[in-house]
Design a protein around this motif. Structure first.
Motif, PDB file in Angstrom:
ATOM      1  N   ARG A  63       0.813  -1.222   0.000  1.00 40.98           N
ATOM      2  CA  ARG A  63       0.000   0.000   0.000  1.00 40.98           C
ATOM      3  C   ARG A  63       0.855   1.285   0.000  1.00 40.98           C
ATOM      4  O   ARG A  63       0.555   2.275   0.650  1.00 40.98           O
ATOM      5  N   GLY A  64       1.968   1.184  -0.721  1.00 39.72           N
ATOM      6  CA  GLY A  64       2.829   2.360  -0.909  1.00 39.72           C
ATOM      7  C   GLY A  64       3.705   2.672   0.298  1.00 39.72           C
ATOM      8  O   GLY A  64       4.395   3.688   0.325  1.00 39.72           O
ATOM      9  N   LYS A  65       3.727   1.789   1.285  1.00 39.55           N
ATOM     10  CA  LYS A  65       4.466   2.087   2.518  1.00 39.55           C
ATOM     11  C   LYS A  65       5.814   1.379   2.591  1.00 39.55           C
ATOM     12  O   LYS A  65       6.684   1.750   3.366  1.00 39.55           O
ATOM     13  N   ARG A  66       5.940   0.299   1.821  1.00 37.50           N
ATOM     14  CA  ARG A  66       7.194  -0.468   1.882  1.00 37.50           C
ATOM     15  C   ARG A  66       7.442  -1.015   0.485  1.00 37.50           C
ATOM     16  O   ARG A  66       6.977  -2.093   0.116  1.00 37.50           O
ATOM     17  N   ALA A  67       8.177  -0.212  -0.290  1.00 35.25           N
ATOM     18  CA  ALA A  67       8.361  -0.553  -1.694  1.00 35.25           C
ATOM     19  C   ALA A  67       9.297  -1.742  -1.879  1.00 35.25           C
ATOM     20  O   ALA A  67      10.076  -2.072  -1.000  1.00 35.25           O
ATOM     21  N   GLY A  68       9.204  -2.371  -3.034  1.00 38.61           N
ATOM     22  CA  GLY A  68      10.069  -3.506  -3.366  1.00 38.61           C
ATOM     23  C   GLY A  68       9.227  -4.717  -3.689  1.00 38.61           C
ATOM     24  O   GLY A  68       8.238  -4.987  -2.998  1.00 38.61           O
ATOM     25  N   THR A  69       9.626  -5.438  -4.750  1.00 41.44           N
ATOM     26  CA  THR A  69       8.878  -6.643  -5.134  1.00 41.44           C
ATOM     27  C   THR A  69       8.797  -7.603  -3.956  1.00 41.44           C
ATOM     28  O   THR A  69       9.803  -7.874  -3.288  1.00 41.44           O
ATOM     29  N   GLU A  70       7.597  -8.059  -3.699  1.00 46.11           N
ATOM     30  CA  GLU A  70       7.376  -8.878  -2.514  1.00 46.11           C
ATOM     31  C   GLU A  70       8.073 -10.230  -2.612  1.00 46.11           C
ATOM     32  O   GLU A  70       8.171 -10.818  -3.685  1.00 46.11           O
ATOM     33  N   ASN A  71       8.500 -10.731  -1.457  1.00 48.69           N
ATOM     34  CA  ASN A  71       9.126 -12.047  -1.340  1.00 48.69           C
ATOM     35  C   ASN A  71       7.994 -13.081  -1.244  1.00 48.69           C
ATOM     36  O   ASN A  71       7.669 -13.579  -0.170  1.00 48.69           O
ATOM     37  N   VAL A  72       7.394 -13.380  -2.398  1.00 46.75           N
ATOM     38  CA  VAL A  72       6.195 -14.238  -2.395  1.00 46.75           C
ATOM     39  C   VAL A  72       6.469 -15.629  -1.788  1.00 46.75           C
ATOM     40  O   VAL A  72       5.717 -16.069  -0.912  1.00 46.75           O
ATOM     41  N   PRO A  73       7.556 -16.317  -2.202  1.00 43.25           N
ATOM     42  CA  PRO A  73       7.787 -17.632  -1.585  1.00 43.25           C
ATOM     43  C   PRO A  73       7.982 -17.533  -0.074  1.00 43.25           C
ATOM     44  O   PRO A  73       7.437 -18.334   0.691  1.00 43.25           O
ATOM     45  N   GLY A  74       8.746 -16.542   0.334  1.00 38.83           N
ATOM     46  CA  GLY A  74       9.019 -16.370   1.768  1.00 38.83           C
ATOM     47  C   GLY A  74       7.740 -16.099   2.545  1.00 38.83           C
ATOM     48  O   GLY A  74       7.506 -16.671   3.617  1.00 38.83           O
ATOM     49  N   ILE A  75       6.906 -15.229   2.002  1.00 36.75           N
ATOM     50  CA  ILE A  75       5.654 -14.871   2.681  1.00 36.75           C
ATOM     51  C   ILE A  75       4.731 -16.090   2.749  1.00 36.75           C
ATOM     52  O   ILE A  75       4.155 -16.403   3.801  1.00 36.75           O
ATOM     53  N   ALA A  76       4.624 -16.805   1.630  1.00 29.99           N
ATOM     54  CA  ALA A  76       3.768 -18.008   1.604  1.00 29.99           C
ATOM     55  C   ALA A  76       4.268 -19.036   2.619  1.00 29.99           C
ATOM     56  O   ALA A  76       3.484 -19.646   3.360  1.00 29.99           O
ATOM     57  N   GLY A  77       5.598 -19.203   2.676  1.00 29.91           N
ATOM     58  CA  GLY A  77       6.188 -20.171   3.611  1.00 29.91           C
ATOM     59  C   GLY A  77       5.991 -19.744   5.054  1.00 29.91           C
ATOM     60  O   GLY A  77       5.657 -20.559   5.921  1.00 29.91           O
ATOM     61  N   MET A  78       6.185 -18.461   5.301  1.00 28.12           N
ATOM     62  CA  MET A  78       6.042 -17.957   6.675  1.00 28.12           C
ATOM     63  C   MET A  78       4.616 -18.183   7.189  1.00 28.12           C
ATOM     64  O   MET A  78       4.424 -18.668   8.314  1.00 28.12           O
TER      65      MET A  78
END
Ligand code: PLP
Length: 392
Positions: free
Chosen positions: A233-248
């Motif tokens: 939402r514009g607060k923390r730029a950068g391509t998301e770590n999708v695998p990491g987030i899914a794993g977490m």
């Protein structure tokens, strides 16, 4: 020789649940969630689902969850959010504790050096616990933030978070908790426990490293932390770590789904260790006996150096720690143990064994059989121990 991994407060093994959630994100679902094509939108759906499920686990809404690159980043961000709000209201007083993680203490120090913060650090006393009355007395008109860690990473003590949160809510002060060691191990409900901001980190509950989250209550305006694209939402730029987030998130669902059984199992292992290690002469358990995480045991043994003990344990196949992983390599005794009022020479002889549900009773037996002999060996070589024995 058995191999015993007893350093789960430093980091944990990735669970099968986490691995299963991550693998497809590396192979089939590798799209960028910001892309409008199908693979991108599939990755975006993974992200949305993870945000919603993480929110549910904390009793938060998905809009209150911001993914980060770990616990350190979430702690830093929480301080900057409070500082940005405080600056508008001329509030620059921050309250924390003497034994927070350096992610919090160094961030506060930096603000203070710049003249943007005045910091009060609460005592944690001999038992490693903050007194709610002392927090209430420390809050001022210009207090911008109170930050108290949920569970200490070295000694494992659990703070009275709902009570501390209630005091802050009543006084209209923002309340942050670094819950990096607690999430996935003890029940957390951000609404019931009056928490405005909460930091968590994937690798402390069998998720991957380098990924975490900041919960920020919807009523709190979020200052942007990393500039660039419109992610988070514009607060923390950068391509998301999708695998990491899914794993977490998969790891956390798994941990929370088995929390009672895991906690019973791990507490039983912990209590067995505490009982056996308490028999070693001139040793002491650090932190309150009951108000502690299921998995952390921390002892000081007089007349030895923590580092020598760790090396000998490692040779015997036991991986442990003498304090926080982040300070190993430094010869200063742990700031956590000094905050309990321990003298330097005793704080130097500390040992942290941190357990998870992957440890077994047979492993505890091995530690209990091995440790006393190593301590005796080190004491036999120690001039300090000779003086202690002579009562000098
Ligand atoms: N806060 C606490 C209490 C921790 O134990 C740790 C890690 O040891 C952190 C913050 C930092 O988390 P991360 O390693 O994800 O940056």
């Amino acid at each position: 020789m058995l191999n015993v991994y007893a350093d789960n407060a430093a980091t944990t093994a990735v669970s099968q649940a986490a691995l299963a959630a991550m693998l497809p994100c590396f192979t089939a679902g590798y799209g960028n969630p910001s892309s409008i094509h199908t693979p991108g939108q599939e990755a975006a759906a993974v992200l949305d689902s993870a945000r919603e499920r993480l929110g549910k686990l904390l009793n938060a809404s998905p809009r209150e969850i911001y993914f980060t690159g770990g616990g350190t980043e979430a702690d830093n961000w929480a301080v900057y959010i409070a500082a940005a709000i405080g600056a508008k209201k001329n509030k620059r007083h921050f309250i924390s504790t003497r034994f927070e993680h350096h992610a919090m203490l160094h961030t506060l120090e930096k603000l203070a050096k710049k003249g943007d913060a005045e910091v009060t650090l609460l005592e944690v006393h001999e038992d490693g616990l903050v007194r709610p009355g002392e927090l209430a007395a420390a809050i001022r008109e210009d207090t911008a933030l109170v930050s108290v860690m949920y569970a200490n990473n070295e000694i494992g003590t659990l703070q009275p978070i709902p009570q501390l949160g209630a005091i802050c809510r009543e006084r209209g002060v923002l309340f942050h908790t670094d819950a990096v060691q607690a999430v996935g191990h003890v029940p957390i409900d951000v609404k019931e426990q009056n928490i405005d901001l909460l930091s968590l980190s994937g690798h402390k509950f069998h998720g991957p490293k380098g990924v975490g989250a900041l919960y920020c209550r919807s009523a709190v305006p979020v200052a942007s932390f990393i500039e660039g694209g419109a992610q988070e939402r514009g607060k923390r730029a950068g391509t998301e770590n999708v695998p990491g987030i899914a794993g977490m998130v998969a790891a956390l669902e798994d941990s929370c789904g088995h929390m009672v059984a895991n906690s019973d199992k791990v507490s039983a292992l912990r209590d067995r260790l505490i009982e056996a290690l308490s028999q070693i002469p001139r040793g002491r358990l650090n932190g309150h006996r009951e108000k502690r995480l299921p998995g952390i045991v921390n002892f000081c043994f007089e007349g030895i150096e923590g580092e020598s003990l760790l090396l000998r344990l490692d040779m015997a196949g036991i991986s442990a720690s003498s304090g926080s992983a982040c300070t190993s390599g430094s010869l200063d005794p742990s700031h956590v143990l000094l905050a309990l009022g321990l003298p330097h020479e005793i704080a130097h002889g500390s040992l942290r064994l941190s357990l998870s549900e992957y440890n077994t009773p047979a492993e505890m037996d091995y530690v209990i059989e091995t440790l006393p002999g190593i301590i005796q060996l080190l004491r036999d070589m120690s001039p300090v121990w000779e003086r202690i024995e002579k009562g000098e």
